[in-house]
Design a protein around this motif. Structure first.
Motif, short mmCIF file in Angstrom:
data_model
loop_
_atom_site.label_atom_id
_atom_site.label_comp_id
_atom_site.label_asym_id
_atom_site.label_seq_id
_atom_site.Cartn_x
_atom_site.Cartn_y
_atom_site.Cartn_z
N PRO A 7 0.81 -1.22 0.00
CA PRO A 7 0.00 0.00 0.00
C PRO A 7 0.84 1.27 0.00
CG PRO A 7 0.22 -0.79 2.23
CD PRO A 7 1.00 -1.75 1.35
N GLY A 8 0.25 2.34 -0.49
CA GLY A 8 0.90 3.64 -0.46
C GLY A 8 0.06 4.66 -1.19
N THR A 9 0.51 5.89 -1.14
CA THR A 9 -0.17 6.96 -1.86
C THR A 9 0.36 7.04 -3.29
OG1 THR A 9 -0.39 8.15 0.23
CG2 THR A 9 -0.82 9.39 -1.77
N PHE A 10 1.65 6.78 -3.46
CA PHE A 10 2.29 6.75 -4.78
C PHE A 10 2.02 8.05 -5.56
CE2 PHE A 10 1.21 2.36 -3.60
CZ PHE A 10 2.47 1.81 -3.56
N ASP A 11 2.39 9.15 -4.94
CA ASP A 11 2.12 10.48 -5.53
C ASP A 11 3.40 11.25 -5.77
OD1 ASP A 11 0.44 12.61 -6.42
OD2 ASP A 11 0.72 13.59 -4.47
N PRO A 12 4.16 10.88 -6.78
CA PRO A 12 4.00 9.82 -7.77
C PRO A 12 4.79 8.57 -7.38
CG PRO A 12 5.77 11.22 -8.48
CD PRO A 12 5.27 11.78 -7.17
N ILE A 13 4.64 7.53 -8.20
CA ILE A 13 5.43 6.32 -8.02
C ILE A 13 6.88 6.65 -8.37
CG2 ILE A 13 4.88 5.48 -10.37
CD1 ILE A 13 4.97 2.61 -9.11
N THR A 14 7.80 6.19 -7.53
CA THR A 14 9.23 6.50 -7.71
C THR A 14 10.02 5.21 -7.98
OG1 THR A 14 9.82 6.17 -5.38
CG2 THR A 14 9.02 8.39 -6.03
N MET A 15 11.29 5.39 -8.27
CA MET A 15 12.17 4.23 -8.46
C MET A 15 12.28 3.43 -7.17
SD MET A 15 12.70 4.49 -11.54
CE MET A 15 14.09 3.72 -12.30
#
Length: 167
Positions: A7-15
Motif C-alpha cells: 500500500p501507499g499513496t504513490f504520488d507519484p510512483i518512484t524508483m
C-alpha cells in the motif's frame, strides 16, 4: 496462492517504489498495489492519474517477474483492504529508522485488528533510500532534474503537471 498487498499513496510512483515492487514480487504469487485515497495528504496527481502511472510501470515488472500485479485503490482501513483483496501479507518499504518507528505502531494496530495478516518490511536499496515522493515533487516544482528518481513517463507527467500549474 499467496497474495501480498503493497500500500501507499504513490504520488507519484518512484524508483524506490518500483524497487520494492520488484523485490516483493518474489515473495508472493499475486501482488496488489493498494493506492490510498488519502484526501488529507492533498495529492498532486488525481487517483486516476496515480493508478494509470502505476499500471503502466507494473506491466514490465509483471512480465519480468512472472507475477500478476494488480492496482487496487482503497479508502478504508489498510487491514480491511487486505481482507478485500485476500492478502495475507502486507509489504512495507523502509528507508530510515524514522519509517520503522511509524510502521512498528501500524503493525501493532493491524495485528490487533486481524492477527492473520503478517507485515513484511523491505529495506530500500541504498541508492533509493533518499527518494521520497514529497521531495521528488518539490524538485520537479522547482525545475530540478528528477530523472534519477522516477521513470521517464512519470518525469513527463510531473513536468506537465507543474507547467499547467505555473503557466
Amino acid at each position: 496462492m499467496r497474495i501480498g498487498l503493497y500500500p501507499g499513496t504513490f504520488d507519484p510512483i518512484t524508483m524506490g517504489h518500483i524497487d520494492i515492487i520488484r523485490r516483493a514480487a518474489i515473495l508472493v504469487d499475486r501482488l496488489v498495489i493498494g493506492v490510498a485515497i488519502n484526501r488529507e495528504k492533498g495529492p498532486l496527481f488525481s487517483l486516476d492519474e496515480r493508478v494509470g502511472m502505476i499500471e503502466a510501470e507494473c506491466v514490465s515488472l509483471s512480465e519480468q517477474t512472472g507475477i500478476e500485479i494488480i492496482v487496487h485503490p482503497f479508502e478504508n482501513l489498510l487491514i480491511d483492504c487486505a481482507s478485500d483483496v485476500g492478502a495475507e501479507l502486507i509489504i512495507r518499504g523502509l528507508r530510515a529508522v524514522s519509517d520503522f518507528e511509524y510502521e512498528f505502531q501500524m503493525v501493532g494496530m493491524n495485528r490487533s485488528l486481524d492477527d492473520s495478516v503478517e507485515t513484511v518490511f523491505l529495506m530500500a536499496e541504498a541508492r533509493h533510500q533518499a527518494i521520497a515522493s514529497k521531495l521528488v515533487k518539490e524538485i520537479a516544482r522547482l525545475d530540478g532534474d528528477v530523472s534519477k528518481f522516477v521513470s521517464a513517463p512519470v518525469r513527463r507527467a510531473l513536468i506537465e503537471k507543474f507547467d499547467r500549474a505555473n503557466p
